[in-house]
Design an enzyme around this catalytic site. Structure first.
Site, PDB file in Angstrom:
ATOM      1  N   SER A   1       0.846  -1.181   0.000  1.00 13.48           N
ATOM      2  CA  SER A   1       0.000   0.000   0.000  1.00 13.48           C
ATOM      3  C   SER A   1       0.884   1.234   0.000  1.00 13.48           C
ATOM      4  O   SER A   1       2.104   1.149   0.126  1.00 13.48           O
ATOM      5  CB  SER A   1      -0.901   0.001   1.231  1.00 13.48           C
ATOM      6  OG  SER A   1      -0.107   0.241   2.364  1.00 13.48           O
TER       7      SER A   1
ATOM      8  N   ASP B   1       1.139   3.206   2.234  1.00 20.60           N
ATOM      9  CA  ASP B   1       1.792   3.279   3.547  1.00 20.60           C
ATOM     10  C   ASP B   1       3.102   2.502   3.579  1.00 20.60           C
ATOM     11  O   ASP B   1       3.970   2.778   4.385  1.00 20.60           O
ATOM     12  CB  ASP B   1       0.857   2.719   4.631  1.00 20.60           C
ATOM     13  CG  ASP B   1      -0.419   3.530   4.718  1.00 20.60           C
ATOM     14  OD1 ASP B   1      -0.403   4.686   4.248  1.00 20.60           O
ATOM     15  OD2 ASP B   1      -1.419   3.007   5.245  1.00 20.60           O
TER      16      ASP B   1
ATOM     17  N   THR C   1       0.279  -1.549  -8.796  1.00 23.48           N
ATOM     18  CA  THR C   1      -1.126  -1.743  -8.429  1.00 23.48           C
ATOM     19  C   THR C   1      -1.332  -1.359  -6.985  1.00 23.48           C
ATOM     20  O   THR C   1      -0.456  -1.523  -6.161  1.00 23.48           O
ATOM     21  CB  THR C   1      -1.561  -3.206  -8.622  1.00 23.48           C
ATOM     22  OG1 THR C   1      -0.772  -4.024  -7.750  1.00 23.48           O
ATOM     23  CG2 THR C   1      -1.350  -3.657 -10.038  1.00 23.48           C
TER      24      THR C   1
ATOM     25  N   ASP D   1      15.020   2.389   7.936  1.00 24.90           N
ATOM     26  CA  ASP D   1      15.609   3.579   8.561  1.00 24.90           C
ATOM     27  C   ASP D   1      14.813   3.991   9.797  1.00 24.90           C
ATOM     28  O   ASP D   1      15.349   4.590  10.715  1.00 24.90           O
ATOM     29  CB  ASP D   1      15.678   4.738   7.549  1.00 24.90           C
ATOM     30  CG  ASP D   1      14.325   5.033   6.909  1.00 24.90           C
ATOM     31  OD1 ASP D   1      13.585   4.077   6.604  1.00 24.90           O
ATOM     32  OD2 ASP D   1      14.012   6.229   6.722  1.00 24.90           O
TER      33      ASP D   1
ATOM     34  N   GLY E   1     -50.156  -6.146 -18.832  1.00 24.88           N
ATOM     35  CA  GLY E   1     -51.276  -6.837 -19.486  1.00 24.88           C
ATOM     36  C   GLY E   1     -50.876  -8.186 -20.063  1.00 24.88           C
ATOM     37  O   GLY E   1     -51.624  -8.764 -20.867  1.00 24.88           O
TER      38      GLY E   1
ATOM     39  N   SER F   1     -39.705 -11.305 -16.962  1.00 26.90           N
ATOM     40  CA  SER F   1     -38.405 -11.653 -17.571  1.00 26.90           C
ATOM     41  C   SER F   1     -37.639 -10.416 -18.036  1.00 26.90           C
ATOM     42  O   SER F   1     -37.489 -10.181 -19.233  1.00 26.90           O
ATOM     43  CB  SER F   1     -38.581 -12.658 -18.714  1.00 26.90           C
ATOM     44  OG  SER F   1     -39.621 -12.297 -19.588  1.00 26.90           O
TER      45      SER F   1
END
Lengths: 645, 300
Positions: A38, A40, A117, A174, A478, A547
């Site tokens: 991520s 983060d 990604t 670090d 109908g 339908s």
């Protein structure tokens, strides 16, 4: 030079011999990898750093970066490398990446294509997309937080998509005093988990992407680490794997026939290699022949290998077309029309079991129906759970039925031969992706018994042409009224009929079904099957169902022979139907007491090309029934032997 | 991997994309801008369908403001390869004499290129159009698909774009929809130059440095390619050794000072350069989201 650090691509150039340099650079190999983690974890920072170090960040970009770093940066005005890679303006403002971005950088030895990604939970779709073409995965872990749920999720997807090489990049050391202990603990934790899901080739590297530790240069802050830098590893790793040793596979994309003297078959080799004179088999037809010539572009060669786009000619005039596979004669792929597969659902609309989708595998596209899911996988815990359908970002297993056989290898054997995408027939969107594992033996190889008393015999006895008259339209349009009048009229004409409607189906056959989209599809599927059997019995079947979905009406159409299905669109504007509301259903739906009601909170897909179109604002039910009778009368008569032609 | 070089893999991938697009379309076309990326695309197309000819025409959406050397190059290339070329000029622009000097670069580009392209695609009923755009050109292009769906109005809606997995491209289109296909998606500017070098792909000579008449306009060196270019009162064209990194309409293409008169020298310079390729294009300068907006409006 624009910046002091790094200069991976141009380093050797100053004062050097450009021709020799170009020669060397044109011989570089290529590696496609994916980064998982991520924001983060510092993923964007790492990619920004790789681009920067390989000198792909130009002065004008740096100027923009410096300005952006001050306004939206997270590094207190220092260069924020993450801003180099966050793409579309909308998401830059949101601060999360919402799609797959491809980045490029190059070093002395390799060109790299990075699929970037996002790590955000609901974006399984993006990661699977990025992973599908990657040869290696870099999985980022924040050293302060160790192996997290999302680390496991990413690793599972990497394993599922068949990526065998993993770099575990333990970042932000670090912030942990460059502690060897922290690094080792995370690596141990990860290896144990990874081995369990089949990831055995794991290289762990301690990093600080922000500070550049172990990215291109060994970090003086981590003297305890003697392994490769990230770039060093990416440049050296051998991912050649087994694709070359696999049997030869060439999915035919295009039949190249510029004149009568040349007939070549073009495609990209997805497994093994091929030489002139090799015996090959055309799959699925099974015809055997021999490779005559091989062209790579306009160049004639003796041998071609996996990943090359080629055109081959054969010694015999065998029938080969787009979608066929040319394969090693000694080891051809399997051919089947029923499979078990992993499905990754990628569409907002859930998968509907029983609905017909298009499936593209290699260069062939066929019709496919998905059975009810066997289970879905919780990507966080890897547990299996029951499911009635797949929704966006779901991963699970189910059986697939194709409308004709295709050639395939298991995904674990050959990624390109065992992968497919699913396409919605009406929207043309890519709704899912899948991995084939194995073919199912046809249920006992049931062949329909050819019984002598067939539909032709039955309909001849009744002296009629069997048909399925399918009335569709809103509730209150109908349909039932017209259906009743129509059945009476047919009866008077001494026709054998049966009327299927909600009243006689919902109370019995389908009483276990509700009104969700999944149940509506199943409802119509059962009705279609029953109607198909009744037509086979020689009856004229009238069905009266809302339908609302085209796909299900087409499914019903597919249950009978061509010409036997008559789609009747009972067209009543929604406001008129709602004003009639004979059963008080609209009122209930508007009050929120009835969910998924067509026209209120569930869509109705208008028939595109109905056989009979009835405008109920202009015709009485009797006139409407006559219109349908007229259409029936206009159909070709029952042929000799009773089989309609 | 398999011992293939990166250029061999890129070439094979681009050819696979072209064949897939042609196999699944009814009326494909290749957008031809005369630039180096177009040159590479045409070269790949001749390979993809060899020994046949590429089974589609080239479409040049002209603005009448390209460099003269580009028109010459175009006509020679088409003649030599025996390809069909369609040149489209937006008639309204011709009539109104739209030019970058009186109407500004934004209107000029929109009317000639964006509107002109839409007109040409509609008029000929092309359903699939190849373009030479690359993902490395601009940040918003990093996420562009290889097969990009466009609405009947040619608009680009990020939500309509389809996931692309493995090498399985979904080329299906609903009525009215068209598709833009970018076979060079995964190439970088350096790859393009290396490939041109390796294959000896012919390119417009303007890419190589030569003494040319230029004027300095707001820091951009603009070549005075013909006498339609209005000079400012105190402006005198000066002869400088320059070359171009991208080619478009001459009044909108900035030259760089250079002595790189051969391809290897150009590549050498490029490897040491510190500004990005698109910097010489005036249309990108507005703001960081500008390319994304243009794409939504139908610019390629």
């Amino acid at each position: 030079m624009a910046h002091a650090t790094g200069d991976l691509a141009g380093g050797e150039l100053a004062g050097g011999d450009i021709e020799a340099y170009l020669e060397a650079h044109e011989q570089k190999s290529m590696l496609r990898f994916i980064t998982c983690g991520s924001v983060d974890d510092g993923k964007s920072t790492l990619i920004g750093r790789l681009l920067y170090e390989s000198k792909l960040v130009f002065e004008d970009h740096l100027t923009a970066l410096a300005a952006d770093s001050k306004t939206v940066g997270t590094q207190g005005g220092e260069l924020d490398f993450a801003l180099l890679v966050d793409g579309l303006s909308a998401e830059r403002e949101q601060g999360i990446t919402i799609d797959v971005a491809y980045r490029f950088f190059t070093t002395e030895g390799r060109k790299f294509i990075v699929a970037d990604t996002p790590g955000h939970e609901q974006y399984t779709r993006n990661m699977v997309t990025g992973a599908s073409t990657a040869e290696l995965a870099v999985i980022l872990v924040d050293a302060r937080r160790g192996v997290l749920t999302q680390t496991r999720r990413h690793s599972y997807l990497v394993s599922l998509l068949g990526i065998r090489h993993v770099v575990l990049a333990v970042n932000k050391l670090d912030l942990c005093d460059y502690s060897e202990g922290v690094f080792e603990a995370i690596v141990e934790d990860y290896r144990e988990f990874a081995a369990g899901i089949g990831l055995t080739d794991v290289t762990a590297i301690p990093l600080s992407a922000l500070r550049g530790d172990n990215v291109t240069e060994p970090s003086p802050a981590m003297p305890w680490y003697s392994g490769p830098t990230l770039i060093g590893h990416l440049e050296a790793v051998d991912v050649s794997g087994e694709v070359l040793e696999r049997p030869f596979r060439l999915p035919v994309q295009w039949v190249n026939r510029p004149d009568l003297d040349f007939r070549g078959f073009s495609g990209q080799i997805v497994g093994g290699s091929v030489r002139r004179g090799d015996p090959v088999r055309v799959v699925p037809s099974g015809r055997r022949t021999t490779v005559d010539r091989i062209l790579v572009g306009d160049r004639e060669v003796e041998e071609a290998v996996a990943d090359q786009s080629v055109t081959v000619t054969l010694t015999d005039e065998v029938d080969v077309s787009r979608g066929d596979i040319l394969a090693a004669d000694s080891d051809p792929p399997g051919v089947a029309d029923q499979f078990e597969a992993h499905i990754i659902w990628m569409d907002e609309h859930p998968m509907l079991p029983g609905r017909s989708y298009l499936l593209k595998i290699g260069t062939r596209t066929v019709g496919a129906t998905l059975a009810h899911p066997k289970y879905k996988v919780n990507v966080n815990t890897l547990e299996h759970s029951a499911a009635t359908s797949f929704e966006l970002n779901d991963i699970g297993v189910c059986n697939i039925n194709l409308d004709r056989p295709v050639a395939f290898d298991a995904y674990s054997e050959n990624r390109e031969m065992g992968s497919f995408i699913l396409i919605d027939r009406f929207e043309n969107t890519t709704v899912g992706a899948g991995l084939l594992h194995f073919a199912l033996r046809r249920a006992g190889n049931i062949h329909w018994q050819a019984i002598e008393v067939d539909k032709g015999a039955r309909s001849t006895l009744k002296g009629q042409r069997p048909a399925l008259i399918w009335l569709t339209g809103f509730s209150g349009a109908g349909k039932s009224t017209i259906a009743n009048v129509l059945e009476k009229k047919l009866h008077q004409l001494r026709r054998h009929t049966y009327l299927l409607d909600g009243d006689n189906v919902r109370h019995g056959l389908n009483k276990d079904l509700g009104f969700t989209d999944v149940d509506r599809v199943e409802n119509i599927r059962r009705v279609a099957e029953v109607a198909g059997l009744m037509v086979d019995a020689g009856l004229i079947v009238i069905s009266s169902f809302i339908s609302p979905f085209r796909a299900e009406r087409d499914l019903a159409r597919g249950r009978v022979q061509e010409g036997e299905f008559i789609e009747v669109f009972v067209d009543t504007p929604l406001d008129v139907a709602e004003a009639r509301d004979p059963k008080g259903l609209f009122r209930k739906a508007r009050r929120g007491e009835l969910l998924n009601f067509t026209g209120v909170d569930s869509p109705y897909e208008v028939p595109l090309n109905p056989d009979v179109h009835i405008d109920t604002t202009r015709l009485t039910p009797a006139e409407a029934a006559d219109l349908i009778l007229e259409h029936l009368a206009g159909l070709p008569p029952v042929g000799p032997g009773g089989t309609p032609h | 991997m398999n011992g293939l070089t990166h250029l061999e893999r890129l070439e094979a991938e681009s050819i696979q994309i072209m064949r897939e697009a042609v196999a699944e379309s009814e009326r494909p076309v290749m957008l031809y801008s005369i630039g180096k990326d177009s040159a590479v695309m045409v070269h790949l197309a001749t390979k993809a369908f060899y020994p046949g000819k590429p089974p589609f025409p080239l479409l040049h959406v002209d603005t009448t403001w390209k460099f003269r050397a580009m028109y010459e190059f175009r006509d020679t290339l088409v003649e030599r390869l025996g390809l069909e070329l369609i040149v489209h000029r937006n008639e309204e622009c011709v009539e109104r004499g739209i030019n970058p000097f009186d109407h500004g670069s934004a209107l000029h580009t929109d009317m000639w290129k964006t509107q002109g392209l839409k007109q040409a695609l509609d008029r000929h009923g092309f359903d699939v159009a190849f373009g030479g755009a690359r993902r490395d050109e601009e940040k918003s292009r990093a996420k562009e698909r290889v097969f990009s769906v466009r609405s009947a109005q040619h608009g680009w809606d990020p939500k309509r774009q389809r996931p692309e997995l493995w090498h399985l491209y979904n080329v299906r289109r609903s009525p009215g929809e068209t598709m833009r296909v970018f076979p060079l998606s995964n190439w970088t500017e350096l790859d393009v130059w290396q490939y041109i070098h390796r294959e000896g792909v012919p390119i417009v000579p303007l890419y190589l440095a030569a003494p040319r008449p230029v004027v300095d306009r707001d820091g951009l060196l603009i070549m005075v390619d013909d006498d339609r270019m209005p000079l400012l009162p105190d402006e005198v064209p000066m002869i400088r050794s320059v070359r171009f990194r991208t080619l478009g309409c001459y009044p909108l293409s900035g030259a760089v000072e250079s002595t790189a008169a051969t391809l290897p020298e150009v590549i050498a310079e490029m490897l040491l350069t510190t500004t990005s390729e698109r910097q010489g294009r005036i249309i990108d300068h507005d703001s960081s989201g500008s390319m994304e907006r243009k794409k939504q409006e139908g610019y390629f």
